[in-house]
Write a protein that holds these residues in place. Structure first.
Motif, PDB file in Angstrom:
ATOM      1  N   ASN A 162       0.822  -1.214   0.000  1.00  0.00           N
ATOM      2  CA  ASN A 162       0.000   0.000   0.000  1.00  0.00           C
ATOM      3  C   ASN A 162       0.858   1.268   0.000  1.00  0.00           C
ATOM      4  OD1 ASN A 162      -2.421   1.459   0.039  1.00  0.00           O
ATOM      5  ND2 ASN A 162      -2.482   1.545   2.271  1.00  0.00           N
ATOM      6  N   PRO A 163       1.805   1.399  -0.939  1.00  0.00           N
ATOM      7  CA  PRO A 163       2.640   2.599  -0.978  1.00  0.00           C
ATOM      8  C   PRO A 163       1.918   3.752  -1.665  1.00  0.00           C
ATOM      9  CG  PRO A 163       3.235   1.174  -2.772  1.00  0.00           C
ATOM     10  CD  PRO A 163       2.115   0.474  -2.035  1.00  0.00           C
ATOM     11  N   THR A 164       2.470   4.932  -1.556  1.00  0.00           N
ATOM     12  CA  THR A 164       1.984   6.032  -2.378  1.00  0.00           C
ATOM     13  C   THR A 164       2.382   5.766  -3.824  1.00  0.00           C
ATOM     14  OG1 THR A 164       4.001   7.326  -2.057  1.00  0.00           O
ATOM     15  CG2 THR A 164       2.219   7.649  -0.457  1.00  0.00           C
ATOM     16  N   GLN A 165       1.649   6.348  -4.750  1.00  0.00           N
ATOM     17  CA  GLN A 165       1.955   6.096  -6.162  1.00  0.00           C
ATOM     18  C   GLN A 165       3.317   6.658  -6.548  1.00  0.00           C
ATOM     19  OE1 GLN A 165      -1.320   7.491  -8.546  1.00  0.00           O
ATOM     20  NE2 GLN A 165      -2.633   5.768  -7.970  1.00  0.00           N
ATOM     21  N   MET A 166       3.726   7.727  -5.897  1.00  0.00           N
ATOM     22  CA  MET A 166       5.045   8.288  -6.191  1.00  0.00           C
ATOM     23  C   MET A 166       6.147   7.318  -5.758  1.00  0.00           C
ATOM     24  SD  MET A 166       6.619  11.952  -5.011  1.00  0.00           S
ATOM     25  CE  MET A 166       5.304  12.813  -5.876  1.00  0.00           C
ATOM     26  N   MET A 167       5.970   6.707  -4.563  1.00  0.00           N
ATOM     27  CA  MET A 167       6.966   5.760  -4.078  1.00  0.00           C
ATOM     28  C   MET A 167       6.965   4.491  -4.929  1.00  0.00           C
ATOM     29  SD  MET A 167       9.297   5.329  -1.875  1.00  0.00           S
ATOM     30  CE  MET A 167      10.313   4.011  -1.238  1.00  0.00           C
ATOM     31  N   HIS A 168       5.778   4.023  -5.301  1.00  0.00           N
ATOM     32  CA  HIS A 168       5.697   2.808  -6.117  1.00  0.00           C
ATOM     33  C   HIS A 168       6.314   3.054  -7.493  1.00  0.00           C
ATOM     34  CE1 HIS A 168       4.223  -1.250  -6.253  1.00  0.00           C
ATOM     35  NE2 HIS A 168       3.536  -1.055  -7.365  1.00  0.00           N
ATOM     36  N   GLY A 169       6.102   4.246  -8.043  1.00  0.00           N
ATOM     37  CA  GLY A 169       6.719   4.572  -9.327  1.00  0.00           C
ATOM     38  C   GLY A 169       8.233   4.621  -9.224  1.00  0.00           C
ATOM     39  N   HIS A 170       8.749   5.097  -8.095  1.00  0.00           N
ATOM     40  CA  HIS A 170      10.201   5.142  -7.917  1.00  0.00           C
ATOM     41  C   HIS A 170      10.788   3.725  -7.890  1.00  0.00           C
ATOM     42  CE1 HIS A 170      14.094   6.574  -6.516  1.00  0.00           C
ATOM     43  NE2 HIS A 170      14.043   5.682  -5.537  1.00  0.00           N
ATOM     44  N   ILE A 171      10.082   2.785  -7.268  1.00  0.00           N
ATOM     45  CA  ILE A 171      10.571   1.402  -7.187  1.00  0.00           C
ATOM     46  C   ILE A 171      10.620   0.764  -8.577  1.00  0.00           C
ATOM     47  CG2 ILE A 171      10.040  -0.901  -6.293  1.00  0.00           C
ATOM     48  CD1 ILE A 171       8.792   0.460  -3.857  1.00  0.00           C
ATOM     49  N   PHE A 172       9.586   1.026  -9.387  1.00  0.00           N
ATOM     50  CA  PHE A 172       9.500   0.403 -10.711  1.00  0.00           C
ATOM     51  C   PHE A 172       9.988   1.328 -11.834  1.00  0.00           C
ATOM     52  CE2 PHE A 172       6.806  -2.334  -8.250  1.00  0.00           C
ATOM     53  CZ  PHE A 172       6.957  -3.586  -8.835  1.00  0.00           C
ATOM     54  N   GLN A 173      10.630   2.437 -11.457  1.00  0.00           N
ATOM     55  CA  GLN A 173      11.228   3.362 -12.419  1.00  0.00           C
ATOM     56  C   GLN A 173      10.210   3.854 -13.434  1.00  0.00           C
ATOM     57  OE1 GLN A 173      14.698   1.484 -14.110  1.00  0.00           O
ATOM     58  NE2 GLN A 173      15.756   1.323 -12.143  1.00  0.00           N
ATOM     59  N   MET A 174       9.110   4.371 -12.917  1.00  0.00           N
ATOM     60  CA  MET A 174       8.076   4.948 -13.763  1.00  0.00           C
ATOM     61  C   MET A 174       7.490   6.151 -13.049  1.00  0.00           C
ATOM     62  SD  MET A 174       5.510   1.695 -13.232  1.00  0.00           S
ATOM     63  CE  MET A 174       4.294   2.175 -14.425  1.00  0.00           C
ATOM     64  N   SER A 175       6.808   7.010 -13.788  1.00  0.00           N
ATOM     65  CA  SER A 175       6.244   8.215 -13.210  1.00  0.00           C
ATOM     66  C   SER A 175       4.986   7.901 -12.410  1.00  0.00           C
ATOM     67  CB  SER A 175       5.917   9.228 -14.309  1.00  0.00           C
ATOM     68  OG  SER A 175       4.906   8.711 -15.161  1.00  0.00           O
ATOM     69  N   GLN A 176       4.580   8.858 -11.589  1.00  0.00           N
ATOM     70  CA  GLN A 176       3.366   8.677 -10.800  1.00  0.00           C
ATOM     71  C   GLN A 176       2.145   8.561 -11.698  1.00  0.00           C
ATOM     72  OE1 GLN A 176       0.805  11.283 -10.321  1.00  0.00           O
ATOM     73  NE2 GLN A 176      -0.418   9.800  -9.160  1.00  0.00           N
ATOM     74  N   SER A 177       2.132   9.298 -12.802  1.00  0.00           N
ATOM     75  CA  SER A 177       0.992   9.220 -13.729  1.00  0.00           C
ATOM     76  C   SER A 177       0.900   7.842 -14.377  1.00  0.00           C
ATOM     77  CB  SER A 177       1.120  10.304 -14.798  1.00  0.00           C
ATOM     78  OG  SER A 177       2.319  10.139 -15.544  1.00  0.00           O
ATOM     79  N   ASN A 178       2.053   7.221 -14.642  1.00  0.00           N
ATOM     80  CA  ASN A 178       2.036   5.867 -15.204  1.00  0.00           C
ATOM     81  C   ASN A 178       1.538   4.847 -14.189  1.00  0.00           C
ATOM     82  OD1 ASN A 178       2.715   5.990 -17.911  1.00  0.00           O
ATOM     83  ND2 ASN A 178       4.915   5.959 -17.531  1.00  0.00           N
ATOM     84  N   VAL A 179       1.894   5.032 -12.918  1.00  0.00           N
ATOM     85  CA  VAL A 179       1.382   4.147 -11.871  1.00  0.00           C
ATOM     86  C   VAL A 179      -0.133   4.264 -11.799  1.00  0.00           C
ATOM     87  CG1 VAL A 179       1.370   3.668  -9.390  1.00  0.00           C
ATOM     88  CG2 VAL A 179       3.508   4.243 -10.528  1.00  0.00           C
ATOM     89  N   SER A 180      -0.638   5.497 -11.876  1.00  0.00           N
ATOM     90  CA  SER A 180      -2.084   5.725 -11.829  1.00  0.00           C
ATOM     91  C   SER A 180      -2.793   5.077 -13.016  1.00  0.00           C
ATOM     92  CB  SER A 180      -2.360   7.236 -11.810  1.00  0.00           C
ATOM     93  OG  SER A 180      -3.743   7.490 -11.775  1.00  0.00           O
ATOM     94  N   LYS A 181      -2.108   4.959 -14.147  1.00  0.00           N
ATOM     95  CA  LYS A 181      -2.697   4.348 -15.338  1.00  0.00           C
ATOM     96  C   LYS A 181      -2.603   2.830 -15.301  1.00  0.00           C
ATOM     97  CE  LYS A 181      -0.358   4.793 -19.122  1.00  0.00           C
ATOM     98  NZ  LYS A 181       0.249   5.398 -20.335  1.00  0.00           N
ATOM     99  N   TRP A 182      -1.451   2.303 -14.842  1.00  0.00           N
ATOM    100  CA  TRP A 182      -1.232   0.864 -14.874  1.00  0.00           C
ATOM    101  C   TRP A 182      -1.932   0.131 -13.727  1.00  0.00           C
ATOM    102  CZ3 TRP A 182       0.907  -2.520 -18.263  1.00  0.00           C
ATOM    103  CH2 TRP A 182       1.626  -1.991 -19.347  1.00  0.00           C
ATOM    104  N   ALA A 183      -2.046   0.752 -12.571  1.00  0.00           N
ATOM    105  CA  ALA A 183      -2.593   0.050 -11.400  1.00  0.00           C
ATOM    106  C   ALA A 183      -4.023  -0.461 -11.619  1.00  0.00           C
ATOM    107  CB  ALA A 183      -2.520   0.958 -10.168  1.00  0.00           C
TER     108      ALA A 183
END
Length: 311
Positions: free
Chosen positions: A64-85
């Motif tokens: 349950n990370p923030t999208q910014m932190m999850h994007g940092h782990i997977f080397q993607m932007s926060q907007s991409n995390v919001s789209k892929w999740a």
């Protein structure tokens, strides 16, 4: 990191791969209807393989990370995390549904599930079986999940749980004696009582079965079902030694659903405050975590059965 062992993760990969490919034949990554070319994973895709996609969503649910932190782990932007999740989560939920791992959501679905019993493998020699002389055993209970304090005054009153002293969402689960989740109610506001949810859902169980419940379902009855509930101590009175012993016996059986709820809450998105305000996502994420629990139960029983056959 994912809530699964390495063997469980690899067993889920082909199931998830089939579901994801089926989804991408109909939709684009942005969720639009696909009209032209087929989906291919680009070389610079942040999640190029099926394993990457599955690791992405399982880690998201578990930590349950923030999208910014999850994007940092997977080397993607926060907007991409919001789209892929939402995309990958929907594919995971669909994969579990194709394997009959998701719990029933309505009374009719529950009746059909109990008739087919898709979650049960043949019991081993050491496990109790549902023979004709052994009535089926079920346990139901409510589970609450915390949410952010609503800004609207009316919502604050609806979602406030006096039991948890915070704002929550509530569902009712029905599990069997082996820990498989057969039913998950709709998601209600934290103020709604467990018994009210059970009454409104109107689910039924097979005749001559046994249903264990706690004091939160005081007065709840089902036709043809034996209800087992601890006896409350009378006002200005005490329980007899026999009644205390019976209460302990009932609690020793009913505690199995507490273990199931604890297993579901290994996913921090269920245990911690969920950051999403979309009611559909809040409900779907609970359903997915229940399906992942059933997936682990099925693999454990299958492995145990194979070991019994070898011995």
């Amino acid at each position: 990191m994912t809530g699964l062992t390495a063997d469980e993760f690899h067993a889920l990969v082909p199931i998830f791969h089939t579901a994801f490919e089926a989804y991408m034949k109909r939709r684009t990554i942005d969720g639009h209807v696909r009209y032209c070319r087929r989906y291919v994973s680009y070389a610079n895709s942040p999640l190029p393989t099926t394993e990457d996609k599955l690791l992405f969503i399982l880690t998201y649910l578990k930590q349950n990370p923030t999208q910014m932190m999850h994007g940092h782990i997977f080397q993607m932007s926060q907007s991409n995390v919001s789209k892929w999740a939402p995309l990958v989560h929907g594919a995971l939920n669909y994969a579990l549904s194709q394997q009959n791992l998701l719990p029933a959501r309505t009374a009719d679905q529950l009746a059909q599930r109990l008739q087919e019993e898709p979650l049960h493998e043949e019991p081993s020699r050491e496990e109790p079986s549902h023979a004709t002389d052994t009535p089926p055993l079920f346990i139901h209970d409510g589970v609450e999940r915390p949410i952010r304090r609503p800004s609207d005054k009316v919502d604050r009153e609806l979602y406030y749980s006096g039991k948890k002293k915070r704002h929550t969402l509530k569902n009712v689960l029905i599990v069997d004696e082996f820990g498989s989740i057969h039913f998950l109610s709709d998601t209600y506001e934290g103020r709604v009582h467990d018994k009210c949810i059970a009454d409104e859902t109107g689910y039924a169980l097979p005749n001559a079965s046994i249903l264990y419940q706690d004091a939160g379902f005081q007065g709840f009855r089902l036709p043809g079902v034996q209800i087992m509930q601890p006896k409350k101590k009378p006002r200005n009175g005490t329980l007899t030694p026999q009644e205390k012993e019976e209460n302990r016996r009932i609690s020793s059986v009913r505690v199995r659903i507490e273990h199931v709820i604890g297993d579901i809450k290994r996913y921090r998105i269920i245990h911690d405050i969920i950051r999403f305000s979309c009611s559909e996502f809040r409900d779907m994420v609970m359903e997915t975590c229940c399906g992942l629990h059933n997936f682990r139960i099925r693999l454990k029983r299958k492995k145990h059965s194979e070991n019994q056959n070898k011995s």
